[in-house]
Design a protein around this motif. Structure first.
Motif, PDB file in Angstrom:
ATOM      1  N   GLN A 157       0.877  -1.252  -0.020  1.00 40.59           N
ATOM      2  CA  GLN A 157       0.150  -0.125  -0.045  1.00 40.59           C
ATOM      3  C   GLN A 157       1.008   1.273   0.021  1.00 40.59           C
ATOM      4  N   ARG A 158       2.090   1.250   0.606  1.00 39.76           N
ATOM      5  CA  ARG A 158       2.993   2.109   0.583  1.00 39.76           C
ATOM      6  C   ARG A 158       3.514   2.569  -0.946  1.00 39.76           C
ATOM      7  N   VAL A 159       3.948   1.397  -1.252  1.00 37.66           N
ATOM      8  CA  VAL A 159       4.296   1.530  -2.831  1.00 37.66           C
ATOM      9  C   VAL A 159       3.276   2.302  -3.621  1.00 37.66           C
ATOM     10  N   MET A 160       1.945   1.757  -3.584  1.00 41.74           N
ATOM     11  CA  MET A 160       0.939   2.413  -4.166  1.00 41.74           C
ATOM     12  C   MET A 160       1.083   4.113  -3.902  1.00 41.74           C
ATOM     13  N   ILE A 161       1.220   4.599  -2.589  1.00 39.19           N
ATOM     14  CA  ILE A 161       1.100   5.969  -2.163  1.00 39.19           C
ATOM     15  C   ILE A 161       2.193   6.565  -3.004  1.00 39.19           C
ATOM     16  N   ALA A 162       3.505   5.943  -3.053  1.00 42.30           N
ATOM     17  CA  ALA A 162       4.627   6.541  -3.720  1.00 42.30           C
ATOM     18  C   ALA A 162       4.483   6.733  -5.028  1.00 42.30           C
ATOM     19  N   MET A 163       3.876   5.812  -5.866  1.00 43.72           N
ATOM     20  CA  MET A 163       3.442   5.818  -7.014  1.00 43.72           C
ATOM     21  C   MET A 163       2.700   7.071  -7.275  1.00 43.72           C
ATOM     22  N   ALA A 164       1.811   7.264  -6.574  1.00 47.68           N
ATOM     23  CA  ALA A 164       0.738   8.286  -6.515  1.00 47.68           C
ATOM     24  C   ALA A 164       1.604   9.812  -6.642  1.00 47.68           C
ATOM     25  N   LEU A 165       2.648   9.762  -5.603  1.00 45.14           N
ATOM     26  CA  LEU A 165       3.422  10.996  -5.494  1.00 45.14           C
ATOM     27  C   LEU A 165       4.327  11.146  -6.632  1.00 45.14           C
ATOM     28  N   ALA A 166       4.684  10.476  -7.211  1.00 46.65           N
ATOM     29  CA  ALA A 166       5.830  10.335  -8.284  1.00 46.65           C
ATOM     30  C   ALA A 166       5.943  11.401  -9.066  1.00 46.65           C
ATOM     31  N   CYS A 167       4.957  12.069  -9.383  1.00 42.88           N
ATOM     32  CA  CYS A 167       5.037  13.157 -10.455  1.00 42.88           C
ATOM     33  C   CYS A 167       4.338  14.508  -9.509  1.00 42.88           C
ATOM     34  N   GLU A 168       4.487  14.376  -8.342  1.00 43.06           N
ATOM     35  CA  GLU A 168       4.236  15.820  -7.541  1.00 43.06           C
ATOM     36  C   GLU A 168       2.765  16.120  -7.703  1.00 43.06           C
ATOM     37  N   PRO A 169       1.661  15.465  -7.660  1.00 42.79           N
ATOM     38  CA  PRO A 169       0.529  15.968  -7.828  1.00 42.79           C
ATOM     39  C   PRO A 169       0.137  16.940  -6.950  1.00 42.79           C
ATOM     40  N   ARG A 170      -0.866  17.735  -6.927  1.00 43.62           N
ATOM     41  CA  ARG A 170      -1.434  18.513  -6.042  1.00 43.62           C
ATOM     42  C   ARG A 170      -2.737  17.915  -5.262  1.00 43.62           C
ATOM     43  N   LEU A 171      -3.236  16.808  -5.781  1.00 41.07           N
ATOM     44  CA  LEU A 171      -4.404  16.094  -5.437  1.00 41.07           C
ATOM     45  C   LEU A 171      -4.107  14.638  -5.425  1.00 41.07           C
ATOM     46  N   VAL A 172      -4.496  13.802  -4.329  1.00 41.22           N
ATOM     47  CA  VAL A 172      -4.422  12.665  -4.086  1.00 41.22           C
ATOM     48  C   VAL A 172      -5.750  12.211  -3.676  1.00 41.22           C
ATOM     49  N   ILE A 173      -6.159  11.089  -4.662  1.00 43.03           N
ATOM     50  CA  ILE A 173      -7.501  10.244  -4.348  1.00 43.03           C
ATOM     51  C   ILE A 173      -7.092   8.952  -3.733  1.00 43.03           C
ATOM     52  N   ALA A 174      -7.445   8.787  -2.432  1.00 37.75           N
ATOM     53  CA  ALA A 174      -7.145   7.320  -1.801  1.00 37.75           C
ATOM     54  C   ALA A 174      -8.514   6.497  -1.776  1.00 37.75           C
ATOM     55  N   ASP A 175      -8.606   5.462  -2.271  1.00 38.01           N
ATOM     56  CA  ASP A 175      -9.813   4.804  -2.408  1.00 38.01           C
ATOM     57  C   ASP A 175      -9.820   3.512  -1.945  1.00 38.01           C
ATOM     58  N   GLU A 176     -10.207   3.419  -0.379  1.00 35.28           N
ATOM     59  CA  GLU A 176     -10.239   2.307   0.642  1.00 35.28           C
ATOM     60  C   GLU A 176      -8.941   1.947   0.697  1.00 35.28           C
ATOM     61  N   PRO A 177      -7.910   2.803   1.261  1.00 38.31           N
ATOM     62  CA  PRO A 177      -6.330   2.534   1.052  1.00 38.31           C
ATOM     63  C   PRO A 177      -5.889   1.723   2.149  1.00 38.31           C
ATOM     64  N   THR A 178      -7.068   1.322   3.248  1.00 39.39           N
ATOM     65  CA  THR A 178      -6.435   0.502   4.427  1.00 39.39           C
ATOM     66  C   THR A 178      -7.693  -0.529   4.553  1.00 39.39           C
ATOM     67  N   THR A 179      -8.309  -0.758   3.768  1.00 38.05           N
ATOM     68  CA  THR A 179      -9.565  -1.780   3.987  1.00 38.05           C
ATOM     69  C   THR A 179      -9.048  -3.100   4.445  1.00 38.05           C
ATOM     70  N   ALA A 180      -8.047  -3.593   3.700  1.00 38.71           N
ATOM     71  CA  ALA A 180      -7.566  -5.086   4.276  1.00 38.71           C
ATOM     72  C   ALA A 180      -6.337  -5.193   5.177  1.00 38.71           C
ATOM     73  N   LEU A 181      -6.006  -4.055   5.851  1.00 39.75           N
ATOM     74  CA  LEU A 181      -5.027  -3.957   6.488  1.00 39.75           C
ATOM     75  C   LEU A 181      -5.287  -4.199   7.935  1.00 39.75           C
ATOM     76  N   ASP A 182      -4.302  -4.634   8.673  1.00 37.90           N
ATOM     77  CA  ASP A 182      -4.411  -4.953  10.406  1.00 37.90           C
ATOM     78  C   ASP A 182      -4.335  -3.423  10.865  1.00 37.90           C
ATOM     79  N   VAL A 183      -4.699  -3.439  12.110  1.00 38.46           N
ATOM     80  CA  VAL A 183      -5.068  -1.951  12.861  1.00 38.46           C
ATOM     81  C   VAL A 183      -3.646  -1.212  13.108  1.00 38.46           C
ATOM     82  N   VAL A 184      -2.513  -1.930  13.150  1.00 39.86           N
ATOM     83  CA  VAL A 184      -1.228  -1.478  13.418  1.00 39.86           C
ATOM     84  C   VAL A 184      -0.792  -0.786  12.138  1.00 39.86           C
ATOM     85  N   VAL A 185      -0.766  -1.827  11.075  1.00 45.03           N
ATOM     86  CA  VAL A 185      -0.499  -1.286   9.640  1.00 45.03           C
ATOM     87  C   VAL A 185      -1.373  -0.073   9.206  1.00 45.03           C
ATOM     88  N   GLN A 186      -2.760  -0.211   9.571  1.00 45.66           N
ATOM     89  CA  GLN A 186      -3.785   0.894   9.042  1.00 45.66           C
ATOM     90  C   GLN A 186      -3.351   2.111   9.695  1.00 45.66           C
TER      91      GLN A 186
END
Length: 529
Positions: free
Chosen positions: A152-181
């Motif tokens: 999931q962090r790799v996906m966030i890194a990809m989203a930030l790669a071109c330095e966008p001003r807007l990021v849309i995160a669609d259910e980014p923590t649904t399958a993660l345990d509470v600590v990783v979430q």
């Protein structure tokens, strides 16, 4: 107002074989740089359709009305060349299923670098990984070599790669345990604060949004039913649907969230299943390290822990699907058989309920065939149709004959999970082993499935071992909790004892990672250093 993102009276219609269906109705909202906006609602409410309309990612069957403005420019009027420039560079998306969104045959560093190369952006993959708190060496890994939180962090890194001003995160923590979430949410909050990006966060979990977002928009049937400051919306919801969403995720420690009465707790029944000193090793790695655990008749035990703690490996061993390296498993005092026939007879008594009902059901088999399959494998005599109907009724799919011809894609997520449960019930088991039985379900459906498990315990004296990273689930329905960490059971006991007065530092860490609106205010929940 002309901000970073503005939706003006947005409506989205889909062409279907049965005519046009309206998915989003007259939605207006705005977002400034450096702000976070939460979109909440259950499956089918239109929240993902709203988000995907921002970058024109909707299918060809969609017809869009109204305005979608990025920095004052209407996305609907952009040429394809302009739209390609805007995607990734001005706005990007973090999709829900990181394992499905990442290419399994390419290293993650290559995938992070791809949008940079396409848009002519200079930058360092190592620096992007550092921003999402991953080491530079992670760039050389393939997706399957990373944990769910790392992907999931790799996906966030990809989203930030071109330095966008807007990021849309669609259910980014649904399958993660509470600590990783909690870690992923902390990364997103820090990036908003440090880089001044605008963040649109989509989730069905109000507590996740309340802990991350400034403002919260609640949708139902394609419309906005409530909007306001996130803390205010979740603590004092005014719309009945918002109230129902807030109530669906229990507060650990709140007696109102606990559905097990003291008279229902079953600590004194005979022991059905017992693990004695069970160890499971894979090569030089010990996945289960000397576990002692028991489940009594009519009892619900929650086995909790982070991903990778060994709880699923332990469950497979208890089911006879994995042979222990050392120790033994006993059912009603008798060690599990090794023969195929003996294990088949055992598994009629102990049935597995899988996490994802979509993958558990054959898409080409009807509901009848899915439930009858176990009866045929075990060669159960008697009226097959009557047994299937009874199992479906027990799983609250009524009238059962109505569901006989249905295929999985024709059912809701909750109905599919009930079909999986019915398939287990058809064999008349004594114990269910349920692996994350509500992780992929909407808030309201989650409550229905948990209530079903409790009813089956009351009416059929059915015991259950529920494997979960969700402490709220454990608080809601379990009699006892066993906490697993690095292959060991570090703490186990009555729910109130373990979750209200934890003795082990790891249990305190799990409790401290629960979003604040699902957490008790008891002071001894703070994790120790």
């Amino acid at each position: 107002m002309s901000g970073l993102l503005e939706l003006r009276d947005l409506s989205v219609h889909y062409r279907t074989a049965r005519g046009e269906v309206t998915a989003v109705r007259s939605v207006s909202l705005g977002l400034e740089a450096g702000q976070t906006l939460g979109l909440a609602g259950e499956s089918g409410c239109g929240k993902s359709t709203v988000a995907m309309s921002v970058l024109r990612l909707l299918p060809r069957t969609a017809r869009v009305e109204g305005g979608v403005l990025l920095d004052g420019e209407d996305v609907r009027g952009m040429s394809w060349g302009r739209l390609r420039a805007v995607r990734w560079a001005a706005a990007s998306v973090v999709f829900q299923g990181a394992m499905h969104a990442l290419n399994p045959v390419h290293r993650v560093g290559e995938q992070i670098a791809e949008p940079m190369r396409l848009h002519g952006v200079t930058g360092s993959v190592a620096e992007l990984l550092d921003q999402v708190e991953l080491p530079a060496r992670a760039a050389r890994a393939y997706p399957h070599e990373l944990s769910g939180g790392q992907k999931q962090r790799v996906m966030i890194a990809m989203a930030l790669a071109c330095e966008p001003r807007l990021v849309i995160a669609d259910e980014p923590t649904t399958a993660l345990d509470v600590v990783v979430q909690a870690q992923v949410l902390a990364v997103l909050k820090r990036l908003v604060a440090e880089r001044g990006i605008g963040l649109v966060m989509i989730s069905h979990d109000l507590s996740v949004l309340a802990s991350t977002c400034d403002r919260l928009v609640v949708m139902r049937h394609g419309q906005v039913v409530e909007e306001g400051p996130a803390r205010e919306v979740i603590t004092s919801p005014t719309h009945p649907h918002t109230q129902a969403l807030a109530a669906a995720f229990p507060t650990v420690g709140d007696p109102a969230s606990r559905q097990v009465t003291p008279s229902e707790v079953a600590p004194d029944g005979p022991v059905l299943l017992r693990a004695e000193g069970v160890r499971v090793s894979f090569g030089g790695t010990e996945a289960v390290a000397g576990v002692d655990l028991e489940v009594r008749a009519g009892e619900i035990v929650a086995l909790v822990g982070q991903s990778g703690s060994g709880k699923t490996t332990l469950a497979r061993t208890l089911l006879g699907l994995q042979e222990p390296t050392a120790g033994r498993v006993l059912f009603e005092g008798v060690e599990l058989p090794r023969s195929t026939a003996g294990l088949r007879a055992y598994r009629r008594q102990v049935q597995l309920v899988l996490q994802d009902p979509t993958s558990a059901l054959n898409p080409r088999h009807s509901v009848y065939e899915a439930v009858a399959e176990g009866l045929r494998i075990h060669r159960v005599e008697g009226d097959e149709s009557a047994r299937v109907a009874e199992a479906l009724s027990q799983a609250e799919l009524r009238p059962p004959e109505l569901f006989f011809p249905s295929l999985p894609h024709e059912l809701s997520g909750g109905q599919r999970q009930r079909v999986v449960i019915a398939g287990a019930l058809a064999l008349g088991p004594r114990l269910l082993v349920a692996d994350e039985p509500v992780a992929s379900l909407d808030a309201s459906v989650r409550g229905e499935i948990l209530a079903l498990l409790l009813r089956l315990r009351r009416e059929l004296d059915l015991a259950a071992l529920v494997i979960t990273h969700d402490l709220g689930l454990a608080w809601t329905i379990a009699d006892r909790v066993a906490v697993m960490y690095r292959g060991e059971l570090v703490e186990q006991g009555a729910v109130e004892q373990v979750l209200l007065s934890p003795r082990h530092d790891y249990t305190r860490t799990l409790l401290a990672a629960v979003p604040h609106d699902q957490r008790s205010t008891r002071p001894n929940w703070t994790s120790s250093p």
